[in-house]
Design a protein around this motif. Structure first.
Motif, PDB file in Angstrom:
ATOM      1  N   ALA A  26      18.951 -25.469  26.530  1.00 26.24           N
ATOM      2  CA  ALA A  26      19.362 -26.799  26.078  1.00 26.24           C
ATOM      3  C   ALA A  26      18.976 -27.861  27.090  1.00 26.24           C
ATOM      4  N   GLN A  27      19.183 -27.553  28.382  1.00 23.79           N
ATOM      5  CA  GLN A  27      18.796 -28.501  29.426  1.00 23.79           C
ATOM      6  C   GLN A  27      17.296 -28.700  29.456  1.00 23.79           C
ATOM      7  N   ALA A  28      16.537 -27.627  29.214  1.00 24.66           N
ATOM      8  CA  ALA A  28      15.073 -27.735  29.211  1.00 24.66           C
ATOM      9  C   ALA A  28      14.602 -28.641  28.092  1.00 24.66           C
ATOM     10  N   ASP A  29      15.272 -28.533  26.910  1.00 24.11           N
ATOM     11  CA  ASP A  29      14.915 -29.402  25.787  1.00 24.11           C
ATOM     12  C   ASP A  29      15.182 -30.863  26.106  1.00 24.11           C
ATOM     13  N   GLN A  30      16.239 -31.130  26.893  1.00 28.45           N
ATOM     14  CA  GLN A  30      16.631 -32.496  27.192  1.00 28.45           C
ATOM     15  C   GLN A  30      15.859 -33.073  28.374  1.00 28.45           C
ATOM     16  N   ASN A  31      15.229 -32.234  29.170  1.00 33.45           N
ATOM     17  CA  ASN A  31      14.547 -32.693  30.367  1.00 33.45           C
ATOM     18  C   ASN A  31      13.114 -33.092  30.039  1.00 33.45           C
ATOM     19  N   CYS A  32      12.764 -34.321  30.340  1.00 32.74           N
ATOM     20  CA  CYS A  32      11.415 -34.799  30.032  1.00 32.74           C
ATOM     21  C   CYS A  32      10.407 -34.325  31.076  1.00 32.74           C
ATOM     22  N   GLY A  33      10.758 -34.471  32.360  1.00 34.15           N
ATOM     23  CA  GLY A  33       9.835 -34.060  33.424  1.00 34.15           C
ATOM     24  C   GLY A  33       8.578 -34.914  33.446  1.00 34.15           C
ATOM     25  N   ASP A  34       7.462 -34.315  33.827  1.00 37.50           N
ATOM     26  CA  ASP A  34       6.176 -35.017  33.848  1.00 37.50           C
ATOM     27  C   ASP A  34       5.667 -35.210  32.422  1.00 37.50           C
ATOM     28  N   VAL A  35       5.208 -36.395  32.105  1.00 35.56           N
ATOM     29  CA  VAL A  35       4.568 -36.635  30.817  1.00 35.56           C
ATOM     30  C   VAL A  35       3.238 -37.341  31.072  1.00 35.56           C
ATOM     31  N   ARG A  36       2.167 -36.713  30.596  1.00 36.42           N
ATOM     32  CA  ARG A  36       0.815 -37.227  30.793  1.00 36.42           C
ATOM     33  C   ARG A  36       0.422 -38.008  29.536  1.00 36.42           C
ATOM     34  N   ILE A  37       0.131 -39.298  29.727  1.00 38.83           N
ATOM     35  CA  ILE A  37      -0.178 -40.197  28.618  1.00 38.83           C
ATOM     36  C   ILE A  37      -1.665 -40.539  28.650  1.00 38.83           C
ATOM     37  N   GLY A  38      -2.374 -40.181  27.576  1.00 42.38           N
ATOM     38  CA  GLY A  38      -3.800 -40.463  27.509  1.00 42.38           C
ATOM     39  C   GLY A  38      -4.077 -41.880  27.026  1.00 42.38           C
ATOM     40  N   TRP A  39      -5.186 -42.453  27.499  1.00 41.52           N
ATOM     41  CA  TRP A  39      -5.537 -43.803  27.059  1.00 41.52           C
ATOM     42  C   TRP A  39      -7.053 -43.998  27.095  1.00 41.52           C
ATOM     43  N   ILE A  40      -7.532 -45.003  26.338  1.00 38.72           N
ATOM     44  CA  ILE A  40      -8.943 -45.380  26.307  1.00 38.72           C
ATOM     45  C   ILE A  40      -9.051 -46.876  26.579  1.00 38.72           C
ATOM     46  N   ASP A  41     -10.268 -47.371  26.748  1.00 43.17           N
ATOM     47  CA  ASP A  41     -10.486 -48.812  26.910  1.00 43.17           C
ATOM     48  C   ASP A  41     -10.423 -49.471  25.537  1.00 43.17           C
ATOM     49  N   TRP A  42      -9.324 -50.173  25.273  1.00 44.95           N
ATOM     50  CA  TRP A  42      -9.077 -50.765  23.967  1.00 44.95           C
ATOM     51  C   TRP A  42      -8.225 -52.026  24.145  1.00 44.95           C
TER      52      TRP A  42
END
Length: 254
Positions: A26-42
């Motif tokens: 349950a704690q693992a589901d609630q823990n966000c931790g590192d989140v890698r967000i992809g992006w482009i030139d727009w």
């Protein structure tokens, strides 16, 4: 008696281990931790910052991403990659989020969608000198002329334009190119107009005196392609984490 006590002890230990495991899950589901967000030139949604860093971009989508995923408790890392590569890495779990994405059933088979956080509208950008010669209010009327229309390649264009793009009767009037080529194609006379996200077209015009002087948009055709979402890796955003994300997004929408 000793045997019963041992059996009771084993049962209690097993029970405690199960409880601890479920609590950890349950704690693992609630823990966000590192989140890698992809992006482009727009621009103006996603673009390199003044120091030209791939890891600290700027733009409308970037600002919203920062606010939403910080509130969710995530440690944000921005990743700049080519458009198609971002989808490959999102599916593989190497990145976790793509902002600025329209809903399609094909994508929904592989990824999750957040609640919508903005909308998107396309405008028809043309040569300013040609605007007085045009007299149409719909795509149906446009294609009754010899108008050559540029559209962005590999982009979702909504149901009406998707149907037009696939119709053989219009194949000699439709030209698909990358978004970065759009204004130059208009200037060079290779198309009569190009459908571009309204804010993106304005940003590109403002960045170049040549484009500002020569290009405008035909305001009798504006086309909404609908809601825009965060596209999410299925393994990363599951259970309570997705619900919390959507609650944060929905609270931001007027």
């Amino acid at each position: 008696m000793n045997k019963q006590m041992k059996q009771g002890g084993v049962f209690l230990l097993s029970y405690l281990l199960v409880v601890l495991f479920l609590r950890f899950e349950a704690q693992a589901d609630q823990n966000c931790g590192d989140v890698r967000i992809g992006w482009i030139d727009w621009p103006p949604y996603q673009y390199k910052s003044s120091d030209h860093s791939d890891h600290f971009p700027e733009g409308i989508d970037i600002d919203i991403s920062q606010d939403v995923f910080t509130e969710l408790g995530c440690n944000i890392v921005f990743v700049h990659k080519p458009w198609k590569r971002l989808f490959v890495e999102l599916e593989a779990g190497q990145i976790h989020v793509l902002p600025g994405i329209s809903y399609t059933e094909e994508r929904a088979e592989k990824f999750l969608y957040s609640s919508a956080y903005r909308t998107e509208e396309l405008s028809l950008f043309v040569r300013k000198a040609d605007i007085p010669t045009f007299n149409f209010d719909s795509f149906e009327e446009l294609f009754q002329t010899d108008f050559r229309l540029g559209i962005p390649r590999s982009s979702y264009l909504g149901p009406e334009l998707t149907e037009i793009r696939e119709a053989q009767q219009y194949e000699n009037q439709i030209f698909e190119r990358t978004g970065g080529e759009s204004l130059e194609m208009i200037i060079m006379g290779r198309v009569d107009g190009f459908l571009i996200d309204h804010e993106t077209g304005i940003a590109r015009m403002q960045a170049s005196e040549k484009y500002r002087n020569a290009i405008g948009y035909y305001n009798r055709i504006r086309y909404s392609i609908g809601d825009i979402h965060f596209l999410l890796n299925m393994d990363k955003f599951k259970g309570d984490l997705l619900s919390r994300l959507n609650a944060i997004v929905e609270a931001r929408v007027p």
